[in-house]
Design a protein around this motif. Structure first.
Motif, PDB file in Angstrom:
ATOM      1  N   TYR A  68      66.511  13.260 -42.516  1.00 54.52           N
ATOM      2  CA  TYR A  68      67.308  12.835 -43.651  1.00 54.52           C
ATOM      3  C   TYR A  68      67.115  13.785 -44.809  1.00 54.52           C
ATOM      4  N   VAL A  86      74.742  10.865 -47.282  1.00 52.57           N
ATOM      5  CA  VAL A  86      74.307  11.179 -45.930  1.00 52.57           C
ATOM      6  C   VAL A  86      74.592   9.984 -45.026  1.00 52.57           C
ATOM      7  N   ALA A  87      74.272   8.811 -45.574  1.00 48.11           N
ATOM      8  CA  ALA A  87      74.466   7.605 -44.765  1.00 48.11           C
ATOM      9  C   ALA A  87      75.955   7.400 -44.452  1.00 48.11           C
ATOM     10  N   ASN A  98      78.287   9.663 -44.263  1.00 55.85           N
ATOM     11  CA  ASN A  98      78.693  10.658 -43.275  1.00 55.85           C
ATOM     12  C   ASN A  98      78.257  10.246 -41.878  1.00 55.85           C
ATOM     13  N   ALA A  99      77.021   9.804 -41.800  1.00 58.67           N
ATOM     14  CA  ALA A  99      76.482   9.424 -40.503  1.00 58.67           C
ATOM     15  C   ALA A  99      77.319   8.280 -39.913  1.00 58.67           C
ATOM     16  N   ASN A 100      77.645   7.308 -40.757  1.00 63.12           N
ATOM     17  CA  ASN A 100      78.444   6.173 -40.277  1.00 63.12           C
ATOM     18  C   ASN A 100      79.827   6.612 -39.821  1.00 63.12           C
ATOM     19  N   LYS A 129      79.534   8.314 -36.551  1.00 58.96           N
ATOM     20  CA  LYS A 129      79.141   7.335 -35.549  1.00 58.96           C
ATOM     21  C   LYS A 129      80.363   6.499 -35.132  1.00 58.96           C
ATOM     22  N   TYR A 154      74.127  13.897 -38.290  1.00 55.80           N
ATOM     23  CA  TYR A 154      74.105  12.715 -37.426  1.00 55.80           C
ATOM     24  C   TYR A 154      74.060  13.123 -35.956  1.00 55.80           C
ATOM     25  N   SER A 171      70.772  14.386 -35.046  1.00 59.98           N
ATOM     26  CA  SER A 171      69.721  13.362 -35.032  1.00 59.98           C
ATOM     27  C   SER A 171      69.845  12.481 -33.780  1.00 59.98           C
ATOM     28  N   GLU A 172      71.088  12.297 -33.285  1.00 58.02           N
ATOM     29  CA  GLU A 172      71.254  11.554 -32.042  1.00 58.02           C
ATOM     30  C   GLU A 172      70.647  12.330 -30.877  1.00 58.02           C
TER      31      GLU A 172
END
Lengths: 119, 610
Positions: free
Chosen positions: B436, B485-486, B488-490, B493, B533, B536-537
């Motif tokens: 993060y 960041v969150a 973007n990640a969502n 996803k 993201y 990180s996956e």
């Protein structure tokens, strides 16, 4: 003639040889250590140099002198007078006697030497 | 190279401090003119100490309290040294050594900044000087050793006294077994005095002290004041040695002793012959005066002088008390004094920036890791890496989800004048926040705080006011464009999950991608913002199925020219190989270099760029 010029340390070393010759070089090293405080290596270095200059001779570890004490002394005193008194013996004597009281016996001997030199 | 420059800077620092002490000693020496020289001789110990010890103990009694602490560096400013180290390394090996924890300006044209060039040149000149002096002295030491090799015993019963016609002044020579060497033909009137003098030298270990002092002089050769100190120290040594002889043998020998000094004062061509490793005798006139004037001090006067000298010594050797070193004041967790003391106009001042960061509170279980400074081009930035060691640090009220890092960032913006962007990255051993990172820009902060936070950095009162305001401020995490960041990640996803829903029958990933052009387009349009993201996956491992294949395709599309040649169908292995590749070029070059050349690929390193 120049090779009679001996440094103070060399003169002391050669003096031992004059006194003890013929002397074994090991014995000479022992005497040098005792009297001059020399390491064995120093003794051998100085001995080698003096042999090269024809002042001493080292044959089969027996050391003898090739130059006699009187000759060296003669050279020394001559070069002293040359260097410091422009070669004048009287000047040297004056300077020398200025500081020194002579005994009667010494004075007598000096007189005799001078008379011999005048003839 | 690095260690050389570090050593050099320490030496320069010690030299500066020692110069203050030396000036003090020289002044006091003038006052002690009529006092036995042993006291001034002892005083030099203070300078000696300063030249050897980079640090010292602190005391209120320190004379250096009168000198501003800022003027007393124990070493050159860290920034200067680090700038030097970093750039030299970069110039020589093309790498930036990250061990010093910062990346400093690299002059774009030369590759090396003038500042670091100066540091390098300085340390080169210094070490060359040290070498030359050392070699010259070792050489003259052996020259003398050769000269006295054939020295003969003065007297067979005195094993440590030698004479030789190769020298013109008496001296003591030798470290382990010091011996007295006399010029041949010293008259019997002078001999006892010469021997007495040299014997005192031996007793007092002067034959060790003088070379040791000279060795220090060699190290500090660039400081002219130290040459003066050495000369004065030797003078004091000789004079106090003369005094000791008089004290031991009685006042009545003064005249004879002086005459002996005079008789031995030969004109020497001393400059080339003199070596500090042997004892020459010098400045006869002053010494004779000193001998004539010498009076053995009365006991109580002697005692008084000893007390005064001891006090002086403590004063010289102690370091001044540093206001911040003791009783550090904090204000709601912030070491405000330290913050103000380290206020700096430049991001490039690594030591100050790091001191600022470390004067701020952190949630329990979080430790600061490396700090990187981007100073080569605008935006000037600070990147702070943190390591999370336990999960509670994340969820705790004052933990990471609280706004402690925002508050800290705002304070940094207030105290580092030219910083424009602050990045925070996490390495998380608990796995929740691995990789993060978020950034704050000055403009965003000014938006939130409604004004320039730098105005709060003028004094303690203002700074406390700012800290008070911070507790009620909340800055949303995110990139400077407001995307978090969150978020973007969502976004990624959600798109990815949607892509994976159909056509269920196929095993060809392209069928899935072709079925969802809008979602694919969204992810591709996000460009590198989609990568954290996806990476990180992958970082969780085991991505060998459909998801892995989709992610590989998307990652490689976004990476474009930064991608590696890879021809296998193991998606997880592609990720691992790519990560390895980026790590290798980071090790080989530098993080800065990789950030420049692989701006997208570098994201794979997430928060574990160590």
């Amino acid at each position: 003639m120049e090779n009679y010029k001996l440094f103070d340390a060399e003169y002391k070393f050669v003096s031992i040889v004059w006194e003890k010759e013929p002397v074994n070089s090991t014995e000479l090293a022992r005497l040098s250590l005792e009297r001059l405080g020399w390491k064995k290596s120093t003794t051998y270095t100085v001995l080698r140099k003096l042999c090269e200059r024809g002042i001493l001779d080292n044959a089969d570890a027996v050391v003898t002198s090739l130059v006699k004490k009187e000759e060296v002394q003669k050279y020394e005193s001559q070069s002293l007078i040359e260097k410091n008194f422009e070669g004048s013996l009287p000047q040297f004597l004056t300077a020398f006697l200025d500081r020194k009281k002579l005994t009667a016996k010494e004075a007598e001997e000096l007189k005799r030497i001078i008379e011999e030199a005048m003839q | 190279m690095n260690s050389l420059m570090t050593v050099f800077s320490t030496v320069v620092g010690m030299s500066m401090t020692a110069s203050y002490v030396a000036l003090g000693v020289i002044l006091i020496r003038l006052l002690l003119k009529r006092v036995p020289k042993i006291f001034s001789y002892l005083l030099w110990l203070a300078v000696f100490f300063r030249l050897v010890c980079p640090g010292s103990f602190t005391s209120v009694f320190s004379f250096l309290n009168v000198v501003k602490p800022a003027m007393l560096p124990d070493a050159l400013p860290e920034t200067l040294v680090m700038a030097g180290l970093e750039n030299i390394n970069y110039a020589i090996n093309g790498t930036v050594d990250s061990s010093v924890g910062s990346t400093l300006p690299l002059d774009a044209v030369m590759g090396v900044s003038p500042l670091s060039m100066m540091m390098l040149t300085g340390s080169m000149v210094w070490i060359t000087g040290v070498m030359v002096l050392l070699i010259w002295n070792i050489f003259s030491y052996f020259k003398i050793a050769g000269k006295i090799k054939t020295a003969t015993l003065l007297d067979a019963s005195l094993p440590h006294i030698y004479e030789t016609d190769q020298i013109s002044t008496p001296f003591v020579f030798g470290f382990r077994r010091p011996r007295i060497y006399l010029p041949a033909g010293i008259s019997s009137r002078e001999l006892p005095y010469v021997l007495a003098h040299e014997t005192v030298h031996i007793k007092r270990r002067d034959y060790l002290i003088k070379p040791a002092a000279f060795l220090l002089l060699i190290i500090h050769w660039f400081n002219p004041l130290m040459w003066l100190c050495f000369a004065l120290m030797v003078k004091d040594m000789e004079m106090s040695c003369d005094e000791t002889v008089i004290r031991n043998k009685g006042q009545e020998i003064k005249a004879d002793y002086s005459n002996s000094l005079l008789a031995l004062a030969v004109q020497k061509n001393s400059f080339w012959q003199a070596t500090p490793l042997a004892f020459g005798e010098n400045n006869i006139k002053e010494r004779i005066k000193n001998v004539i004037h010498y009076r053995k001090p009365r006991v109580w006067i002697g005692a008084a002088i000893i007390i005064v000298i001891t006090a002086l010594m403590i004063g010289f050797i102690a370091n001044p008390i540093n206001g911040t070193a003791t009783g550090q004041k904090t204000y709601s967790g912030y070491a405000v004094d330290k913050l103000l003391a380290n206020k700096t106009p430049y991001v490039g001042n690594a030591s100050k920036v790091i001191a600022l960061i470390d004067a701020m509170p952190l949630p329990e279980g979080v430790v600061r890791d490396k700090v990187e400074l981007q100073t080569s081009a605008e935006p000037y930035g600070i990147t702070i890496n943190y390591r999370i060691n336990n999960a509670s640090a994340i969820t705790a009220e004052d933990g990471i989800i609280g706004n402690v890092f925002d508050r800290n960032a705002i304070l940094l913006f207030a105290l580092v004048d030219n910083v424009q962007i602050i990045n925070i990255r996490f390495a998380d051993s608990t796995g929740q926040l691995e990789g993060y990172s978020w950034s704050k820009s000055r403009s965003r902060i000014e938006q939130v705080m409604q004004g320039d936070v730098r105005l709060y950095s003028d004094n303690i009162g203002k700074l406390k006011e700012l800290i008070d305001r911070l507790s009620s401020v909340y800055v949303s995490y995110g990139y400077t464009d407001g995307n978090t960041v969150a978020n973007n990640a969502n976004k990624v996803k959600n798109c990815l999950e949607k892509i994976m829903t159909s056509p269920m029958a196929s095993s060809n990933p392209y069928d899935y991608l072709n079925a969802h052009p809008a979602e694919v387009e969204t992810i591709i349009a996000m460009d590198e913002k989609a990568l954290p993201y996806l990476f990180s996956e992958f970082a969780k491992g085991g991505q060998t199925g459909l998801k892995g294949s989709l992610m590989e395709i998307l990652c490689r599309k976004i990476l474009g020219s930064e991608d590696i040649k890879y021809a296998s169908t193991n998606h997880q292995d592609w990720y691992d190989s790519y990560k390895k590749h980026i790590q290798e070029i980071t090790d080989k070059n530098s993080l800065v270099w990789v950030q420049d050349h692989y701006p997208k690929g570098v994201l794979i390193l997430g928060g574990e760029q160590n």
